[in-house]
Scaffold this motif. Structure first.
Motif, PDB file in Angstrom:
ATOM      1  N   PHE A  54      78.157  68.664  59.814  1.00  0.00           N
ATOM      2  CA  PHE A  54      77.429  67.398  59.702  1.00  0.00           C
ATOM      3  C   PHE A  54      75.934  67.635  59.909  1.00  0.00           C
ATOM      4  O   PHE A  54      75.089  67.110  59.180  1.00  0.00           O
ATOM      5  CB  PHE A  54      77.980  66.396  60.727  1.00  0.00           C
ATOM      6  N   GLY A  55      75.613  68.458  60.913  1.00  0.00           N
ATOM      7  CA  GLY A  55      74.211  68.796  61.167  1.00  0.00           C
ATOM      8  C   GLY A  55      73.561  69.460  59.965  1.00  0.00           C
ATOM      9  O   GLY A  55      72.421  69.162  59.609  1.00  0.00           O
ATOM     10  N   CYS A  56      74.299  70.366  59.308  1.00  0.00           N
ATOM     11  CA  CYS A  56      73.764  71.048  58.123  1.00  0.00           C
ATOM     12  C   CYS A  56      73.470  70.064  57.004  1.00  0.00           C
ATOM     13  O   CYS A  56      72.419  70.131  56.358  1.00  0.00           O
ATOM     14  CB  CYS A  56      74.747  72.097  57.621  1.00  0.00           C
ATOM     15  N   TYR A  57      74.419  69.145  56.762  1.00  0.00           N
ATOM     16  CA  TYR A  57      74.204  68.171  55.694  1.00  0.00           C
ATOM     17  C   TYR A  57      73.048  67.244  56.032  1.00  0.00           C
ATOM     18  O   TYR A  57      72.263  66.854  55.169  1.00  0.00           O
ATOM     19  CB  TYR A  57      75.487  67.378  55.423  1.00  0.00           C
ATOM     20  N   LEU A  58      72.940  66.895  57.315  1.00  0.00           N
ATOM     21  CA  LEU A  58      71.848  66.023  57.744  1.00  0.00           C
ATOM     22  C   LEU A  58      70.508  66.701  57.463  1.00  0.00           C
ATOM     23  O   LEU A  58      69.576  66.085  56.932  1.00  0.00           O
ATOM     24  CB  LEU A  58      71.997  65.748  59.247  1.00  0.00           C
ATOM     25  N   PHE A  59      70.434  67.990  57.805  1.00  0.00           N
ATOM     26  CA  PHE A  59      69.182  68.706  57.584  1.00  0.00           C
ATOM     27  C   PHE A  59      68.872  68.808  56.089  1.00  0.00           C
ATOM     28  O   PHE A  59      67.741  68.581  55.650  1.00  0.00           O
ATOM     29  CB  PHE A  59      69.252  70.103  58.202  1.00  0.00           C
ATOM     30  N   ALA A  60      69.919  69.127  55.287  1.00  0.00           N
ATOM     31  CA  ALA A  60      69.706  69.221  53.845  1.00  0.00           C
ATOM     32  C   ALA A  60      69.252  67.872  53.284  1.00  0.00           C
ATOM     33  O   ALA A  60      68.381  67.809  52.411  1.00  0.00           O
ATOM     34  CB  ALA A  60      70.992  69.685  53.154  1.00  0.00           C
ATOM     35  N   LEU A  61      69.821  66.806  53.821  1.00  0.00           N
ATOM     36  CA  LEU A  61      69.443  65.463  53.379  1.00  0.00           C
ATOM     37  C   LEU A  61      67.975  65.180  53.694  1.00  0.00           C
ATOM     38  O   LEU A  61      67.221  64.661  52.865  1.00  0.00           O
ATOM     39  CB  LEU A  61      70.347  64.426  54.052  1.00  0.00           C
ATOM     40  N   LEU A  62      67.568  65.549  54.909  1.00  0.00           N
ATOM     41  CA  LEU A  62      66.186  65.310  55.309  1.00  0.00           C
ATOM     42  C   LEU A  62      65.223  66.088  54.410  1.00  0.00           C
ATOM     43  O   LEU A  62      64.173  65.567  54.012  1.00  0.00           O
ATOM     44  CB  LEU A  62      65.978  65.728  56.773  1.00  0.00           C
ATOM     45  N   GLN A  63      65.595  67.333  54.094  1.00  0.00           N
ATOM     46  CA  GLN A  63      64.727  68.123  53.221  1.00  0.00           C
ATOM     47  C   GLN A  63      64.639  67.503  51.833  1.00  0.00           C
ATOM     48  O   GLN A  63      63.570  67.454  51.231  1.00  0.00           O
ATOM     49  CB  GLN A  63      65.272  69.550  53.118  1.00  0.00           C
TER      50      GLN A  63
END
Lengths: 351, 332
Positions: B245-254
């Motif tokens: 979830f953290g990875c997807y959140l970061f990818a989303l923010l980028q």
């Protein structure tokens, strides 16, 4: 005792030999002539008075950053956020000089104020990491890294936004300050300012005395070795940790201010130039000994400046200096571990 | 934005988070076993460069990916040897490796810089790829993206549903107890550190052979990601699904940074590119806040229902590291 010191020295030389071995292999892998590469680094660092002066120019911020890190290391802290602390020092110093540029102050006073502002900036950023650690439970490694990124963003925003050059903003940084606000250098055209050399020497000397001979240093060491025991002895550990961050931030901010007032005369995007990270390696290699740290910093600065010749003469990347420095510290740590294990075995069991 | 465009963007998000997932799951496995591998930032750069060079020289994608895993395993082996056998600070050795590997990748990558190499092709799954919505979102990805999804589920199953997984958690939590029950703590720590390193090492080739194909030296845009991997590991609370979830959140923010760029012309693009990094730190603060003493004290002054609700939120966010993380263990 003497035997132990001799063993330490031998392991240090061994680490240097292994680091040279690895770098030679790396050079051979890149199909580059190792001897020519080393000769060019030496020539690039010592070949003329000019380049030797450049080594000192790069030694100043490195020593300032390292002396700050000696304080945080003593407290058992991993202040990776030092890069951001240097950057904030540079930003605050730039801000002060921009504000004072029009005022009719004597230049010495304006530069002095810029140094003070830089120190304040670095201290502010360090205390932020410290507060995140003591009040927010965020490990200083990650808080510091995050703030490094924030400081980079802030710096770039200033250069491309509010402080941009008239006309077009660019990666070359802000408009240079008025020449009267440049820190006076040894000779015209040189970037070596005697005042910044004096500051670096004062910084490392101060930290040496503070950690070696003061009550504060003693208690800081206790906090670093064992925070719980320190607390039981009545030392307010949190306050000491914050004080360590403060001390390191002041020195790191000063390093940033020196880069702005004496070296670049403006704010540039990568103003910290990696001196903070390099300082962490210097402090590790010097086992937290201030005089040794000054010497190691000189060696590392020479490698950095000398390797600038590599892309020009041999079409190699100048990151070879980093390979040498990194493998040296790595082998030093591995050797230190091996020596400790050998010592234990000799004594029969662990101490 | 139409639905089709949204699906394409979401599918891109899954792909761009794949390397992060490999790195974060690898680090999670290593840290669960009690060894913190701080070398991530340099290691990912080195494995990206190394695998690209190998794939370029051999023309084989498989060889490239293998090289990436091997580099990750080798770097992790150094961390393990220094931390487990020589009992040096894992943080110190990891940090030095992070810098050393970065400089190595820039130095050795000089000759292949800017060259065009092989690139992982998409591998649509027959039949499923034709489904509406789910087809373009899930089933027209490349192999590594599929594997990233499987990896999350697999790591969770292994860690929490198998006996070796229980032992793995044991050696990171209470190594003495695990040792007393017959676990070979040191050998297992070596195993999982190297295994975690190999998994994380695949992040490099996923970048250089797929997501950001090629090698561009210091402007590859990969520097800094390894540090984010380490903070996502904490954010993920050492649990695979939360980490993903953290990875997807970061990818989303980028991705949001890229999308918002044209809407905010006054803001230099560099600012939005680094914006996700401080945001991750903010989440770290939230993750840790529930443990701080002053938070507990100020919570106690709140009226009952509000206090209960707030402390439940904080507890849900809370993440506790493996108790023996970063400490050496002596078998005797």
């Amino acid at each position: 005792m003497r035997k132990e010191r001799l063993a330490k020295l031998l392991f240090g030389i061994g680490a240097l030999a292994l680091a040279l071995g690895i770098s030679t292999l790396v050079l051979l892998a890149a199909k580059a002539p190792p001897l020519a590469a080393y000769a060019n680094i030496a020539l690039g660092a010592l070949g003329s008075w000019d380049v030797a002066a450049n080594v000192l120019v790069s030694w100043v911020p490195l020593v300032l950053a390292t002396s700050g890190l000696l304080v945080t290391f003593t407290a058992g802290l991993w202040n990776i956020g030092i890069e951001g602390q240097i950057t904030l020092g540079a930003i605050f110093a730039t801000w002060a000089l921009r504000a004072l540029q029009g005022a009719a102050l004597p230049p010495a006073l304006a530069i002095g104020l810029a140094f003070a502002a830089g120190m304040a900036g670095g201290a502010l950023w360090a205390l932020l990491t410290g507060a995140l650690r003591t009040f927010g439970g965020v490990n200083e490694i990650f808080g510091g890294l995050g703030l490094n990124f924030v400081s980079t963003a802030l710096n770039i925003w200033l250069i491309f936004g509010p402080w941009k050059r008239p006309g077009v903003a660019s990666m070359s940084g802000t408009v240079p300050f008025d020449k009267s606000l440049w820190l006076p250098t040894l000779a015209p055209g040189s970037r070596l300012a005697p005042a910044s050399l004096a500051l670096a020497l004062a910084g490392i000397a101060l930290v040496f005395v503070l950690l070696r001979g003061s009550y504060f240093g003693l208690r800081l060491k206790a906090v670093g070795r064992n925070p719980r025991a320190a607390l039981l002895l009545g030392i307010p550990a949190e306050r000491y940790l914050l004080a360590a961050f403060l001390g390191c931030g002041l020195l790191a901010g000063l390093a940033g201010a020196v880069q702005v007032t004496a070296v670049y005369h403006r704010l540039i995007p990568s103003i910290s130039s990696g001196y903070g990270y390099l300082g962490l390696m210097v402090a590790m290699l010097a086992s937290n000994q201030a005089p040794l740290a000054a010497l190691v910093a000189l060696f590392f600065a020479a490698l950095n400046v000398g390797s600038i010749r590599l892309p020009i003469v041999l079409k190699l990347d100048s990151s070879l200096a980093g390979v040498l420095q990194g493998s040296l510290v790595l082998f030093f740590l591995l050797g230190q571990g091996a020596r400790q294990r050998l010592l234990e075995r000799k004594r029969g069991g662990r101490p | 934005m139409t639905g089709d465009v949204l699906i394409v963007n979401l599918a891109g998000l899954l792909a761009s988070a794949a390397p992060l997932i490999f790195a974060v799951i690898g680090e999670t496995i290593s840290e669960r076993a009690g060894v913190i591998n701080l070398s991530m930032n340099g290691m990912i750069l080195l494995s990206a460069m190394g695998s690209f060079s190998v794939a370029l020289a051999t023309g084989s994608l498989a060889a490239g990916f293998l090289a990436g895993a091997a580099i990750g395993a080798l770097v992790a082996l150094v961390v393990a040897a220094a931390g487990i056998s020589l009992r040096q600070s894992q943080v110190a050795v990891g940090f030095v490796l992070a810098l050393l590997c970065r400089d190595l990748s820039y130095f050795l990558g000089n000759p292949v810089m800017g060259q065009v190499g092989p690139r992982l092709p998409p591998a649509p799954i027959p039949l499923l790829a034709g489904l509406p919505v789910a087809g373009p979102l899930l089933f027209r990805q490349d192999l590594m993206t599929y594997l990233s999804l499987l990896l999350v589920a697999g790591a969770w199953l292994f860690l929490f549903k198998t006996r070796p997984g229980l032992v793995l958690r044991g050696i990171g939590e209470k190594p003495e107890a695990a040792y007393a029950r017959g676990a070979r703590v040191k050998a297992l720590r070596y195993l999982y550190t190297v295994l975690g390193g190999a998994i994380a090492g695949l992040a490099g080739p996923i970048y250089s052979l797929s997501v950001k194909a090629g090698w561009k030296g210091s402007i590859s845009g990969l520097d800094g990601l390894g540090w984010i991997v380490l903070s996502i590991t904490i954010f993920g609370g050492w649990k695979p699904f939360r980490a993903a979830f953290g990875c997807y959140l970061f990818a989303l923010l980028q991705w949001l940074g890229l999308v918002l760029q044209p809407l905010l012309p006054g803001l230099p693009s560099q600012v939005l590119q680094v914006a996700p990094f401080p945001l991750m730190i903010l989440t770290l603060l939230l993750v840790n806040l529930g443990k701080a003493e002053w938070v507990e004290r100020s919570l106690a002054t709140l009226p009952g229902p509000a206090r209960r609700r707030l402390s439940r939120v904080l507890r849900a966010l809370n993440a506790t590291p493996p108790a023996a993380l970063g400490t050496p263990f002596e078998e005797d």
